[in-house]
Design a protein around this motif. Structure first.
Motif, PDB file in Angstrom:
ATOM      1  N   ALA A  16      11.270  22.490  53.549  1.00 18.85           N
ATOM      2  CA  ALA A  16       9.945  22.503  52.924  1.00 18.85           C
ATOM      3  C   ALA A  16      10.126  22.692  51.425  1.00 18.85           C
ATOM      4  CB  ALA A  16       9.110  23.640  53.499  1.00 18.85           C
ATOM      5  N   PRO A  17       9.277  22.196  50.585  1.00 18.92           N
ATOM      6  CA  PRO A  17       8.056  21.452  50.830  1.00 18.92           C
ATOM      7  C   PRO A  17       8.234  19.940  50.782  1.00 18.92           C
ATOM      8  CG  PRO A  17       8.081  22.105  48.541  1.00 18.92           C
ATOM      9  CD  PRO A  17       9.367  22.627  49.177  1.00 18.92           C
ATOM     10  N   ARG A  18       9.480  19.455  50.605  1.00 20.72           N
ATOM     11  CA  ARG A  18       9.685  18.002  50.490  1.00 20.72           C
ATOM     12  C   ARG A  18       9.676  17.299  51.838  1.00 20.72           C
ATOM     13  NH1 ARG A  18      15.170  18.343  47.815  1.00 20.72           N
ATOM     14  NH2 ARG A  18      15.322  18.172  50.009  1.00 20.72           N
ATOM     15  N   PHE A  19      10.187  17.929  52.893  1.00 22.17           N
ATOM     16  CA  PHE A  19      10.264  17.394  54.244  1.00 22.17           C
ATOM     17  C   PHE A  19      10.950  16.016  54.305  1.00 22.17           C
ATOM     18  CE2 PHE A  19       6.577  20.262  54.280  1.00 22.17           C
ATOM     19  CZ  PHE A  19       7.025  21.166  55.229  1.00 22.17           C
ATOM     20  N   PRO A  20      12.222  15.931  53.899  1.00 21.89           N
ATOM     21  CA  PRO A  20      12.909  14.635  53.907  1.00 21.89           C
ATOM     22  C   PRO A  20      13.101  14.068  55.321  1.00 21.89           C
ATOM     23  CG  PRO A  20      14.454  16.389  53.413  1.00 21.89           C
ATOM     24  CD  PRO A  20      13.086  16.998  53.390  1.00 21.89           C
ATOM     25  N   GLU A  21      13.321  14.905  56.318  1.00 17.20           N
ATOM     26  CA  GLU A  21      13.487  14.413  57.694  1.00 17.20           C
ATOM     27  C   GLU A  21      12.181  13.813  58.202  1.00 17.20           C
ATOM     28  OE1 GLU A  21      16.409  14.331  59.178  1.00 17.20           O
ATOM     29  OE2 GLU A  21      17.390  15.413  57.547  1.00 17.20           O
ATOM     30  N   LEU A  22      11.063  14.465  57.922  1.00 15.43           N
ATOM     31  CA  LEU A  22       9.758  13.946  58.325  1.00 15.43           C
ATOM     32  C   LEU A  22       9.463  12.634  57.612  1.00 15.43           C
ATOM     33  CD1 LEU A  22       7.087  14.154  59.841  1.00 15.43           C
ATOM     34  CD2 LEU A  22       6.246  15.618  57.972  1.00 15.43           C
ATOM     35  N   ASP A  23       9.792  12.541  56.330  1.00 22.38           N
ATOM     36  CA  ASP A  23       9.590  11.284  55.591  1.00 22.38           C
ATOM     37  C   ASP A  23      10.373  10.141  56.228  1.00 22.38           C
ATOM     38  OD1 ASP A  23       7.824  12.322  53.767  1.00 22.38           O
ATOM     39  OD2 ASP A  23       9.339  12.678  52.230  1.00 22.38           O
ATOM     40  N   ARG A  24      11.632  10.418  56.621  1.00 21.63           N
ATOM     41  CA  ARG A  24      12.441   9.376  57.275  1.00 21.63           C
ATOM     42  C   ARG A  24      11.813   8.948  58.592  1.00 21.63           C
ATOM     43  NH1 ARG A  24      16.820  11.549  54.488  1.00 21.63           N
ATOM     44  NH2 ARG A  24      17.192  13.339  55.825  1.00 21.63           N
ATOM     45  N   PHE A  25      11.315   9.934  59.364  1.00 17.93           N
ATOM     46  CA  PHE A  25      10.698   9.603  60.644  1.00 17.93           C
ATOM     47  C   PHE A  25       9.418   8.790  60.451  1.00 17.93           C
ATOM     48  CE2 PHE A  25       7.781  10.477  64.143  1.00 17.93           C
ATOM     49  CZ  PHE A  25       8.543   9.999  65.197  1.00 17.93           C
ATOM     50  N   LEU A  26       8.595   9.177  59.476  1.00  9.88           N
ATOM     51  CA  LEU A  26       7.351   8.431  59.241  1.00  9.88           C
ATOM     52  C   LEU A  26       7.628   7.028  58.712  1.00  9.88           C
ATOM     53  CD1 LEU A  26       5.037  11.230  57.803  1.00  9.88           C
ATOM     54  CD2 LEU A  26       5.036  10.244  60.109  1.00  9.88           C
ATOM     55  N   ASP A  27       8.676   6.860  57.910  1.00  9.53           N
ATOM     56  CA  ASP A  27       9.073   5.513  57.477  1.00  9.53           C
ATOM     57  C   ASP A  27       9.462   4.665  58.681  1.00  9.53           C
ATOM     58  OD1 ASP A  27       8.584   6.052  54.834  1.00  9.53           O
ATOM     59  OD2 ASP A  27      10.691   6.508  54.358  1.00  9.53           O
ATOM     60  N   TYR A  28      10.228   5.263  59.597  1.00 11.53           N
ATOM     61  CA  TYR A  28      10.602   4.559  60.832  1.00 11.53           C
ATOM     62  C   TYR A  28       9.342   4.207  61.630  1.00 11.53           C
ATOM     63  CZ  TYR A  28      12.148   3.885  65.614  1.00 11.53           C
ATOM     64  OH  TYR A  28      12.328   3.381  66.869  1.00 11.53           O
ATOM     65  N   TRP A  29       8.407   5.137  61.742  1.00 13.24           N
ATOM     66  CA  TRP A  29       7.170   4.910  62.503  1.00 13.24           C
ATOM     67  C   TRP A  29       6.416   3.713  61.910  1.00 13.24           C
ATOM     68  CZ3 TRP A  29       4.749   8.317  66.254  1.00 13.24           C
ATOM     69  CH2 TRP A  29       3.467   7.915  66.634  1.00 13.24           C
ATOM     70  N   ARG A  30       6.251   3.689  60.615  1.00 13.66           N
ATOM     71  CA  ARG A  30       5.497   2.601  59.969  1.00 13.66           C
ATOM     72  C   ARG A  30       6.182   1.245  60.149  1.00 13.66           C
ATOM     73  NH1 ARG A  30       5.373   6.610  55.753  1.00 13.66           N
ATOM     74  NH2 ARG A  30       3.386   7.701  55.833  1.00 13.66           N
ATOM     75  N   ARG A  31       7.533   1.254  60.151  1.00 16.59           N
ATOM     76  CA  ARG A  31       8.291   0.009  60.283  1.00 16.59           C
ATOM     77  C   ARG A  31       8.353  -0.508  61.716  1.00 16.59           C
ATOM     78  NH1 ARG A  31      12.313   2.501  57.864  1.00 16.59           N
ATOM     79  NH2 ARG A  31      13.494   2.566  59.794  1.00 16.59           N
ATOM     80  N   GLU A  32       8.572   0.387  62.686  1.00 14.80           N
ATOM     81  CA  GLU A  32       8.936  -0.029  64.039  1.00 14.80           C
ATOM     82  C   GLU A  32       7.861   0.155  65.100  1.00 14.80           C
ATOM     83  OE1 GLU A  32      11.796  -1.542  64.561  1.00 14.80           O
ATOM     84  OE2 GLU A  32      12.500  -1.214  62.514  1.00 14.80           O
ATOM     85  N   ILE A  33       6.880   1.005  64.868  1.00 18.35           N
ATOM     86  CA  ILE A  33       5.888   1.316  65.901  1.00 18.35           C
ATOM     87  C   ILE A  33       4.557   0.710  65.503  1.00 18.35           C
ATOM     88  CG2 ILE A  33       4.710   3.198  67.108  1.00 18.35           C
ATOM     89  CD1 ILE A  33       7.218   4.880  66.659  1.00 18.35           C
ATOM     90  N   GLU A  34       3.894   0.096  66.457  1.00 20.37           N
ATOM     91  CA  GLU A  34       2.642  -0.602  66.165  1.00 20.37           C
ATOM     92  C   GLU A  34       1.420   0.302  66.185  1.00 20.37           C
ATOM     93  OE1 GLU A  34       2.137  -4.075  68.536  1.00 20.37           O
ATOM     94  OE2 GLU A  34       4.165  -4.777  68.165  1.00 20.37           O
TER      95      GLU A  34
END
Length: 89
Positions: free
Chosen positions: A42-60
């Motif tokens: 915290a407060p940057r949350f780099p792991e969460l950012d990586r997961f959300l980038d994956y979500w936006r790219r791969e999940i509909e």
């Protein structure tokens, strides 16, 4: 040898609980929830950012909202002042 999770905590990682609200294109009026826990900084949350980038790219599924709760598990020891002394014989 220390566990990987313990080593990450020593590096400054804490436990994050993330609730992601989303809806699928087939059912836009139905909001669903995905909850996960991971170690993050915290407060940057780099792991969460990586997961959300994956979500936006791969999940509909379209994101509606993301809530994060974070707790550092390793920190300075807690202490408090004592008003008196109790002696037990």
């Amino acid at each position: 040898m220390a566990s990987r999770d313990f080593a990450r905590q020593l590096e400054g990682y804490g436990l994050s609980t993330v609730a992601i609200h989303y809806y699928l294109p087939d059912h836009p009026s139905l909001i669903q929830q995905f909850v996960m826990q991971q170690y993050d900084i915290a407060p940057r949350f780099p792991e969460l950012d990586r997961f959300l980038d994956y979500w936006r790219r791969e999940i509909e599924a379209a994101l509606h909202s993301v809530s994060v709760v974070h707790k550092h598990l390793i920190g300075p020891a807690e202490w408090r002042a004592v008003d008196g002394i109790i002696t037990i014989n």
